[in-house]
Scaffold this active site. Structure first.
Site, PDB file in Angstrom:
ATOM      1  N   LYS A 158       0.842  -1.206   0.000  1.00 43.09           N
ATOM      2  CA  LYS A 158       0.000   0.000   0.000  1.00 43.09           C
ATOM      3  C   LYS A 158       0.868   1.242   0.000  1.00 43.09           C
ATOM      4  O   LYS A 158       1.864   1.294   0.735  1.00 43.09           O
ATOM      5  CB  LYS A 158      -0.796   0.051   1.307  1.00 43.09           C
ATOM      6  CG  LYS A 158      -2.204  -0.436   1.247  1.00 43.09           C
ATOM      7  CD  LYS A 158      -2.903  -0.050   2.552  1.00 43.09           C
ATOM      8  CE  LYS A 158      -4.065  -0.954   2.807  1.00 43.09           C
ATOM      9  NZ  LYS A 158      -4.785  -0.585   4.027  1.00 43.09           N
ATOM     10  N   GLY A 164      -8.098   6.381  -2.334  1.00 41.50           N
ATOM     11  CA  GLY A 164      -8.878   5.982  -3.508  1.00 41.50           C
ATOM     12  C   GLY A 164      -8.388   4.679  -4.135  1.00 41.50           C
ATOM     13  O   GLY A 164      -8.578   4.454  -5.317  1.00 41.50           O
ATOM     14  N   GLY A 165      -7.749   3.831  -3.342  1.00 44.35           N
ATOM     15  CA  GLY A 165      -7.318   2.520  -3.836  1.00 44.35           C
ATOM     16  C   GLY A 165      -6.093   2.577  -4.739  1.00 44.35           C
ATOM     17  O   GLY A 165      -5.704   1.570  -5.314  1.00 44.35           O
ATOM     18  N   HIS A 208     -15.455  -4.436   5.659  1.00 46.64           N
ATOM     19  CA  HIS A 208     -15.052  -3.076   5.993  1.00 46.64           C
ATOM     20  C   HIS A 208     -16.092  -2.567   6.985  1.00 46.64           C
ATOM     21  O   HIS A 208     -17.237  -2.336   6.624  1.00 46.64           O
ATOM     22  CB  HIS A 208     -15.025  -2.228   4.721  1.00 46.64           C
ATOM     23  CG  HIS A 208     -14.774  -0.759   4.965  1.00 46.64           C
ATOM     24  ND1 HIS A 208     -13.706  -0.079   4.418  1.00 46.64           N
ATOM     25  CD2 HIS A 208     -15.447   0.147   5.695  1.00 46.64           C
ATOM     26  CE1 HIS A 208     -13.746   1.177   4.815  1.00 46.64           C
ATOM     27  NE2 HIS A 208     -14.800   1.349   5.581  1.00 46.64           N
ATOM     28  N   ARG A 292     -13.061  13.779   8.788  1.00 46.44           N
ATOM     29  CA  ARG A 292     -14.112  14.621   8.205  1.00 46.44           C
ATOM     30  C   ARG A 292     -15.435  13.886   8.325  1.00 46.44           C
ATOM     31  O   ARG A 292     -15.476  12.746   8.782  1.00 46.44           O
ATOM     32  CB  ARG A 292     -13.804  14.859   6.732  1.00 46.44           C
ATOM     33  CG  ARG A 292     -13.595  13.512   6.020  1.00 46.44           C
ATOM     34  CD  ARG A 292     -13.478  13.619   4.537  1.00 46.44           C
ATOM     35  NE  ARG A 292     -12.833  12.455   3.969  1.00 46.44           N
ATOM     36  CZ  ARG A 292     -13.438  11.311   3.652  1.00 46.44           C
ATOM     37  NH1 ARG A 292     -14.732  11.177   3.858  1.00 46.44           N
ATOM     38  NH2 ARG A 292     -12.768  10.296   3.144  1.00 46.44           N
TER      39      ARG A 292
HETATM   40  P1  ADP Z   1      -7.596   3.971   0.278  1.00 45.30           P
HETATM   41  O1  ADP Z   1      -7.214   5.006   1.284  1.00 45.30           O
HETATM   42  O2  ADP Z   1      -6.754   3.989  -0.956  1.00 45.30           O
HETATM   43  O3  ADP Z   1      -9.072   3.943  -0.006  1.00 45.30           O
HETATM   44  P2  ADP Z   1      -7.748   1.883   2.313  1.00 45.30           P
HETATM   45  O4  ADP Z   1      -6.580   1.585   3.147  1.00 45.30           O
HETATM   46  O5  ADP Z   1      -8.837   2.696   2.919  1.00 45.30           O
HETATM   47  O6  ADP Z   1      -7.249   2.555   0.944  1.00 45.30           O
HETATM   48  O7  ADP Z   1      -8.365   0.522   1.769  1.00 45.30           O
HETATM   49  C1  ADP Z   1      -9.408   0.526   0.835  1.00 45.30           C
HETATM   50  C2  ADP Z   1     -10.000  -0.856   0.746  1.00 45.30           C
HETATM   51  O8  ADP Z   1      -9.010  -1.821   0.389  1.00 45.30           O
HETATM   52  C3  ADP Z   1     -10.615  -1.404   2.038  1.00 45.30           C
HETATM   53  O9  ADP Z   1     -11.925  -0.953   2.244  1.00 45.30           O
HETATM   54  C4  ADP Z   1     -10.524  -2.890   1.799  1.00 45.30           C
HETATM   55  O10 ADP Z   1     -11.587  -3.300   0.953  1.00 45.30           O
HETATM   56  C5  ADP Z   1      -9.233  -3.065   1.048  1.00 45.30           C
HETATM   57  N1  ADP Z   1      -8.081  -3.360   1.966  1.00 45.30           N
HETATM   58  C6  ADP Z   1      -7.249  -2.474   2.557  1.00 45.30           C
HETATM   59  N2  ADP Z   1      -6.324  -3.087   3.315  1.00 45.30           N
HETATM   60  C7  ADP Z   1      -6.554  -4.417   3.204  1.00 45.30           C
HETATM   61  C8  ADP Z   1      -5.915  -5.620   3.742  1.00 45.30           C
HETATM   62  N3  ADP Z   1      -4.859  -5.568   4.553  1.00 45.30           N
HETATM   63  N4  ADP Z   1      -6.460  -6.809   3.416  1.00 45.30           N
HETATM   64  C9  ADP Z   1      -7.523  -6.888   2.584  1.00 45.30           C
HETATM   65  N5  ADP Z   1      -8.142  -5.831   2.041  1.00 45.30           N
HETATM   66  C10 ADP Z   1      -7.669  -4.606   2.347  1.00 45.30           C
END
Ligand code: ADP
Length: 674
Positions: A158, A164-165, A208, A292
C-alpha cells in the site's frame, strides 16, 4: 452559535450542510465555479461567491479564493464537506490565521492521519489493533521483502500517501513480489509524488466496518456505532448500512472503544471515522482514520436519530457533545445506496449528460434522498458523478431492505446511464439479503448481480412483452375516449383492431441480444388474454397497467412489477431483478418499396410528435418527413424516394393506431409520368 458560515463544497453535501444550518438559524454562503452557476446549492444558500473556472483546481481547491470568499462575506466558520479541502492541513492553517473557524478537527489531527504509515505508528502506540505488517521508515527492497516473507503470503502493498485505492497491489506469492512492488511504487509516484510503501497481511475475506466517532473540545468522546461498507467496486463504497449485520454487543463495544482510543490519541475534535477491517474470526484491525464527515454519515443519523452536521456545528462553536455514550441508542436499520451516473456494464465507467427527467422516490420517515441536482441539471466531467444518496430506514434489516428495493424501483432518471438497476439487482440478490458480506462481494457474485446466465431474462421476457401490449392497448383506449364515439373502432379493450390480424411479432433487445416475441390475442373485452411465445416458452398472459405498476398474470401466477421507461428503453423491476429491454425499431424506410401503395404506415400505436416538411414540398430520398413517438421512443419516418408528401393524415399531438396510413407519398418519377 455562529450567525453565518461558508460551505466550501458543492453538490449534495453543500445542500445537506445548508439544510442543518437553516434549521439552526445560521445564514449560509455558498461558493461556486462556472459549471455551478445555476446549481442547487447556490440557489439554496443565502449568499454565494464565485470562485473561478469549472476545474476544481481552479475553483473549489484554491485555498486563497475560498478564504477570500469567507472574509468578503463575514462568515465566521467554514464547513469543508468531504473531498476538496476537507483534509487539507494547509487550508486548516490558513483558516486559523484568518480567525475563521474550520468546522473539523485540529490541524495536528489532520496531519497525524495524513500518512497511512505514520497513522499506524500512532495507533499501534495507543494500543489500537493493526493489520499485521511493516510500516517502517526503511524502504529498502530487502526489508520490505523480508517482512512479506515473514508474515506469509498473500500480502498487500500500500502507498503510505495512498487514497482511492491507488498504489495498492496484492501479492500472492514470493515470486510475484518484485513486480508488484515496482508497479505499486510507480503508481504511487504518479499519483502522490511519493513512493513509500507499507506491507500488510492481505486478508482474503474481510469486511469493511467503520466507527463514527465524535469528540468535543471539553474532553468528551463518543462513538455513534458502526457502518458496514463492505460492498465496494474498485475499493470504493457502493451500499452502506448500519448497524453492521451480525455485530454482537461485545464486539461493538470493543471496536467502539478502539475507535475512541484512536481519536483520543490524536486529540481529536468533531466528526471522524475510524475504518477497520473485520476478519471472519471476529478480529478487527485499524486501517485508517478519516478526519471529516463521511459520504455515508446518513445511515448513522437514521439509526441514532441524530443530526451529525448539527453536532459538527455545535462542537465547532465550542459547545459540549449533545449526548453522552449511554444516551445514544440504535433504533432499527438503515441503508444508503449511492446513485451514480456510471455504466456498470462498462466497468463502472462514469458517464456525463443532462438529467432530462428526474423523479426521486418521495421523502418520508422511511425514505430520504440527499442530492444536489434537479431535473435539467448537468452531470459534468468536472466533478464526482454522484447524482444522489438514497437512504432508507425501517425497524429491522429485512424491512429496510424492502424499502431500499422499492425506492430504487421508483427512482426515475433519463438522460444518462445510471447504476440504479445494478443497485437493485445487488440489493435483491440472495447473498446480500442473507448479509454474506465481504469486500469481494461484487466480484464474487458477479453472475447473479449482472444476470450473466440470462435465465432471468428468459423468465421475465413474457412480462416485458405483456407490458408492450398493455401500453399499446392503453394508447388505443385513450384515443377512443378522445374521439368520444362509442362505436369507434378504437372502442375495444384490445390492443388490436378487429380488422387486423390478432398476432403481433416484435423483437426485444436485452444488452446485445435480440429476443423475438409473438403475441396472439386469445380473448376480447375486459381482462383480454394473450398467448405470448418466446424462444424459451409459450404462456397464457393477462395483466393490468396502472401508471408504472404492472400486475402480470402468467399462466395463472400473479406478480407485481414496476416499470421505468427511459429515452429508448424500459426497465422492468420484478421481485428478483431489474432488467432493461429495448424494443427493436422496425425498419420503416425499406418496407415501402414494391408493394407500397404510396403511403407510410405507423409502426405501432403512438403519437405524432412533429411534421417536418410541408405538403407538396420536394424532398429527397431518405429525408425525414415526420416523427412519431411510442413507448418514449422516437421513430423518424423517411422519404422512400425523391418526391413529395401530397397529404398528411395526422397532425402533431394526435394519437395514431399502429398500422394506420400516416401520409400519401408521391415519388418524383410517378409525378412526372402523370
Ligand atoms: P484507500 O485510502 O486507498 O481507499 P484503504 O486503506 O482505505 O485505501 O483501503 C481501501 C479498501 O481496500 C478497504 O476498504 C478494503 O476493501 C481493502 N483493503 C485495505 N487493506 C486491506 C488488507 N490488509 N487486506 C484486505 N483488504 C484490504
Amino acid at each position: 452559535m455562529f450567525t453565518k458560515i461558508l460551505i466550501a463544497n458543492r453538490g449534495e453535501i453543500a445542500c445537506r450542510v445548508i439544510q442543518t444550518a437553516r434549521k439552526l438559524g445560521i445564514r449560509t454562503v455558498a461558493v461556486y465555479s462556472d459549471a455551478d452557476r445555476e446549481s442547487m446549492h447556490v440557489n439554496m444558500a443565502d449568499e454565494a461567491v464565485y470562485l473561478g473556472p469549472a476545474p476544481s483546481r481552479e475553483s473549489y481547491l484554491v485555498v486563497e479564493k475560498v478564504i477570500a470568499a469567507a472574509l468578503q462575506t463575514g462568515a465566521e466558520a467554514i464547513h469543508p464537506g468531504y473531498g476538496f479541502l476537507s483534509e487539507n492541513a494547509e487550508f486548516c492553517r490558513r483558516c486559523e490565521a484568518e480567525n475563521i473557524i474550520f468546522i473539523g478537527p485540529p490541524v495536528k489531527a489532520i496531519e497525524a492521519m495524513g500518512s497511512k504509515s505514520a497513522a499506524k505508528e500512532i495507533m499501534g502506540a495507543a494500543g489500537v489493533p493493526l493489520v499485521p505488517g511493516y510500516h517502517g521508515e526503511d524502504q529498502a527492497r530487502d526489508i520490505l521483502k523480508k517482512s512479506a516473507d515473514d508474515m506469509g503470503y498473500p500480502v498487500l502493498l500500500k502507498a503510505c500517501a495512498g487514497g482511492g485505492g491507488k498504489g495498492m497491489r496484492q501479492v500472492w506469492s514470493e515470486a510475484e513480489f518484485d513486480e508488484a512492488l515496482n508497479a505499486a511504487k510507480r503508481e504511487s509516484m504518479n499519483s502522490f509524488n511519493d513512493d513509500a510503501m507499507l506491507v500488510e497481511k492481505y486478508l482474503t475475506q474481510p469486511r469493511h466496518v467503520e466507527i463514527q466517532v465524535f469528540c468535543d473540545n471539553h474532553g468528551n468522546a463518543v462513538h455513534v456505532f458502526e457502518r458496514d461498507c463492505s460492498v465496494q467496486r474498485r475499493h470504493q463504497k457502493v451500499i452502506e448500512e448500519a448497524p453492521a449485520p451480525g455485530m454482537d454487543p461485545a464486539l461493538r463495544e470493543a471496536m467502539g472503544e478502539a475507535a475512541i482510543c484512536a481519536a483520543k490519541a490524536i486529540d481529536y475534535a468533531g466528526a471522524g471515522t475510524v475504518e477497520f477491517l473485520l476478519d471472519q474470526d471476529g478480529s478487527f484491525y485499524f486501517m485508517e482514520m478519516n478526519t471529516r464527515l463521511q459520504v455515508e454519515h446518513p445511515v448513522s443519523e437514521m439509526i441514532s436519530g441524530q443530526d451529525l452536521v448539527e453536532w459538527q456545528l455545535r462542537v465547532a462553536a465550542n459547545e459540549t457533545l449533545p449526548l453522552s455514550q449511554d444516551q445514544l441508542h440504535i433504533r432499527g436499520h438503515a441503508f444508503e445506496a449511492r446513485i451514480y451516473a456510471e455504466d456498470p456494464e462498462q466497468d463502472f465507467l462514469p458517464v456525463t449528460g443532462t438529467l432530462s427527467f428526474l423523479q426521486a422516490p418521495e421523502n418520508s420517515s422511511h425514505v430520504r434522498v440527499d442530492t444536489g441536482v434537479r431535473q435539467g441539471d448537468e452531470v459534468s466531467v468536472y466533478y464526482d458523478p454522484m447524482i444522489a444518496k438514497l437512504i432508507v430506514w425501517d425497524e429491522d434489516r429485512d424491512k429496510a431492505l424492502s424499502r431500499l428495493t422499492k425506492a430504487l424501483s421508483e427512482y426515475r432518471i433519463s438522460g444518462m446511464t445510471t447504476n440504479i438497476e445494478f443497485l437493485y439487482n445487488l440489493a435483491s440478490c440472495a447473498p446480500f439479503r442473507e448479509a454474506q458480506l465481504d469486500t469481494g462481494f461484487i466480484e464474487k457474485h458477479h453472475s447473479v448481480i449482472f444476470h450473466d446466465n440470462h435465465q432471468d431474462v428468459a423468465r421475465d421476457l413474457p412480462i416485458a412483452a405483456l407490458y408492450i401490449v398493455l401500453t399499446q392497448a392503453q394508447a388505443a383506449e385513450q384515443q377512443a375516449q378522445r374521439s368520444g364515439d362509442p362505436s369507434s373502432p378504437w372502442h375495444t379493450n384490445s390492443a388490436w383492431r378487429l380488422n387486423e390480424a390478432h398476432t403481433h411479432c416484435f423483437e426485444l433487445n436485452f444488452h446485445e441480444q435480440v429476443h423475438a416475441v409473438t403475441v396472439e390475442q386469445i380473448s376480447q373485452g375486459a381482462g383480454t388474454r394473450y398467448r405470448i411465445t418466446t424462444a424459451e416458452q409459450s404462456v397464457d398472459a393477462q395483466g393490468t397497467l396502472l401508471g408504472n405498476e404492472l400486475v402480470a398474470n402468467i399462466n395463472g401466477y400473479l406478480s407485481r412489477a414496476t416499470v421505468a421507461s427511459h429515452d429508448d428503453s424500459f426497465s422492468l423491476y420484478t421481485q428478483d431483478s431489474a432488467l432493461t429491454f429495448k424494443l427493436a425499431q422496425p425498419d420503416l424506410g425499406e418496407s415501402n418499396d414494391d408493394t407500397d401503395p404510396g403511403g407510410l404506415l405507423a409502426p405501432m400505436n403512438g403519437t405524432v410528435v412533429t411534421l417536418l416538411v410541408a405538403p407538396n414540398q420536394n424532398v429527397e430520398k431518405g429525408e425525414a418527413l415526420m416523427v412519431m413517438e411510442a413507448m418514449k421512443m422516437e421513430h423518424t419516418l423517411r422519404a422512400p424516394a425523391d418526391g413529395c408528401v401530397s397529404a398528411f393524415y395526422y397532425q402533431a399531438g394526435e394519437l395514431v393506431d399502429g398500422g394506420s396510413e400516416l401520409l400519401t407519398f408521391d415519388a418524383t418519377d410517378k409525378v412526372e409520368s402523370e
